[in-house]
Scaffold this active site. Structure first.
Site, PDB file in Angstrom:
ATOM      1  CE  LYS A  86     -19.962   4.328  31.763  1.00 25.02           C
ATOM      2  NZ  LYS A  86     -18.799   4.220  30.885  1.00 25.02           N
ATOM      3  CD  GLU A  95     -26.299  13.633  30.417  1.00 28.49           C
ATOM      4  OE1 GLU A  95     -26.152  13.583  29.188  1.00 28.49           O
ATOM      5  OE2 GLU A  95     -25.452  14.148  31.167  1.00 28.49           O
ATOM      6  CE  LYS A 127     -21.590   0.722  31.530  1.00 29.34           C
ATOM      7  NZ  LYS A 127     -20.361   1.167  31.008  1.00 29.34           N
TER       8      LYS A 127
HETATM    9  C1  PBG Z   1     -15.684   2.609  29.517  1.00 24.81           C
HETATM   10  C2  PBG Z   1     -16.709   1.618  29.883  1.00 24.81           C
HETATM   11  C3  PBG Z   1     -16.973   1.042  31.133  1.00 24.81           C
HETATM   12  C4  PBG Z   1     -17.977   0.100  30.913  1.00 24.81           C
HETATM   13  C5  PBG Z   1     -18.315   0.164  29.577  1.00 24.81           C
HETATM   14  N1  PBG Z   1     -17.535   1.119  28.960  1.00 24.81           N
HETATM   15  C6  PBG Z   1     -16.313   1.211  32.445  1.00 24.81           C
HETATM   16  C7  PBG Z   1     -16.474   2.470  33.181  1.00 24.81           C
HETATM   17  O1  PBG Z   1     -17.148   3.409  32.792  1.00 24.81           O
HETATM   18  O2  PBG Z   1     -15.825   2.540  34.239  1.00 24.81           O
HETATM   19  C8  PBG Z   1     -18.555  -0.829  31.943  1.00 24.81           C
HETATM   20  C9  PBG Z   1     -19.192  -2.066  31.410  1.00 24.81           C
HETATM   21  C10 PBG Z   1     -19.453  -3.118  32.413  1.00 24.81           C
HETATM   22  O3  PBG Z   1     -19.265  -2.972  33.629  1.00 24.81           O
HETATM   23  O4  PBG Z   1     -19.882  -4.196  31.973  1.00 24.81           O
HETATM   24  N2  PBG Z   1     -15.862   3.891  29.982  1.00 24.81           N
END
Ligand code: PBG
Length: 329
Positions: free
Chosen positions: A192, A230, A245
């Site tokens: 992520k 990771e 992501k």
């Molecule tokens: C929570 C989370 C986020 C997203 C999914 N889970 C936001 C972030 O990490 O700031 C983002 C999902 C999206 O932008 O569609 N941590």
């Protein structure tokens, strides 16, 4: 003689035959935002076509999603109140816990994933517990495990930790095993990145950090080898599905992870990717449906087995129309 690749592009039917990559509705997960209240369907300004749904509305939505062929949802909760340790995130009667139970009650076959994180629930908006001015990794692991356990108790099929703390997959796996939830799966947000494409989500979930950013726990978008590290750590710690992501800026990462690990690989087509298409389409600058399908197919082509996407409903409807078109001919 001239080599003529265009022969295979001559008619729609020939093109259909040689198409290499396909989107199936079976591969799509639909993210949904849940809030307290009754009969609530509050439009999300930054994400046209998405709503903050109350639990009763969500149950209704679940029926529609499953009838469209969508196999799974991932739930994000908006709590009534935020505090320092995000206590509503692991409350028995928390918003996600109620939502999971309601969906499972109405449509038991729909696979329910839950986002496990603290940022929507903490008053500071970070994804962990703050100690001495920093997000404290090990203190956060305990809370994440409690959240995951409470989601499993409510009936979630998979929990999906999105916080990026070290060691969370093992901590959650151990907790679930110890408490008898050996069949609850883990979808790990393994890779992520600290991405600006989460902007519309943070408005939807009211989860922007009040101070600073997430760069001390989410990854630097410039790093690829770190992504492989990771991903392999989360495999080792007991994840069932590995997620990357965001999706579009990371097609190379999806490809590399897919070629190195044997678990299913998911990609999150995030809120900013969705909102860009919607905004440009509204202005008449691109064709929304075509851009959507091109995006989804590119994510599949890169190697994602599963796609989390706000487009799931629209894509499902389009795929259904496409099938019908040929069935009628
Ligand atoms: C929570 C989370 C986020 C997203 C999914 N889970 C936001 C972030 O990490 O700031 C983002 C999902 C999206 O932008 O569609 N941590």
């Amino acid at each position: 003689m001239m080599i003529r690749p265009r022969r295979l592009r001559r008619t729609p039917t020939i093109r259909r035959m040689v198409q290499e990559t396909h989107i199936k509705v079976d591969d799509l997960l639909y993210p949904v935002f849940v809030r307290h209240g009754k009969g609530e369907r509050e439009p999300i300004r930054s994400m046209v076509g998405h709503y903050r749904l109350s639990v009763d509305e969500l149950a209704q939505e679940a029926v529609e999603l499953f009838s469209l062929g969508i196999p799974a949802v991932i739930l994000f909760g908006l709590p009534n109140k935020k505090d320092e340790s995000g206590s509503e995130a692991y409350a028995r009667d928390g918003i996600v816990q109620q939502a999971v139970a309601a969906v499972k009650d109405r449509v038991p076959e729909l696979v329910v994933f839950t986002d496990v994180c603290l940022c929507q629930y903490t008053d500071h908006g970070h994804c962990g517990i703050i100690r001495n001015g920093v997000v404290d990794n090990d203190a956060t692991l305990e809370i994440l495990s409690r959240i995951a356990l409470s989601h499993a108790e409510a009936g979630a099929d998979f929990v999906a930790p999105s916080d990026m703390m070290d060691g969370r997959i093992r901590a959650i796996r151990d907790t679930l095993e110890r408490d008898g939830f050996k069949d609850t799966g883990i979808l790990a947000y393994a890779v992520k990145y600290a991405s600006s494409f989460y902007g519309p989500f943070r408005e939807a979930a009211d989860s922007a950090p009040q101070l600073g950013d997430r760069a001390s726990y989410q990854m630097d978008p410039a790093n690829a080898r770190e992504a492989l590290k990771e991903a392999s750590i989360d495999v080792e710690e007991g994840a069932d599905i590995i997620m990357i992501k965001p999706a579009l800026p990371c097609l190379d990462i999806i490809h590399q992870v897919r070629s190195r690990i044997s678990l299913p690989v998911a990609a999150y087509n995030v809120s900013g990717e969705y909102a860009m298409v919607k905004a440009a389409a509204q202005k008449g600058w691109i064709e929304g449906n075509k851009a959507m399908m091109e995006m989804l197919v590119s994510i599949r082509r890169a190697g994602a087995d599963l796609i989390l996407t706000y487009f799931a409903k629209e894509a499902a409807k389009l795929l259904f129309e496409h099938e019908k078109l040929y069935a009628e001919k």
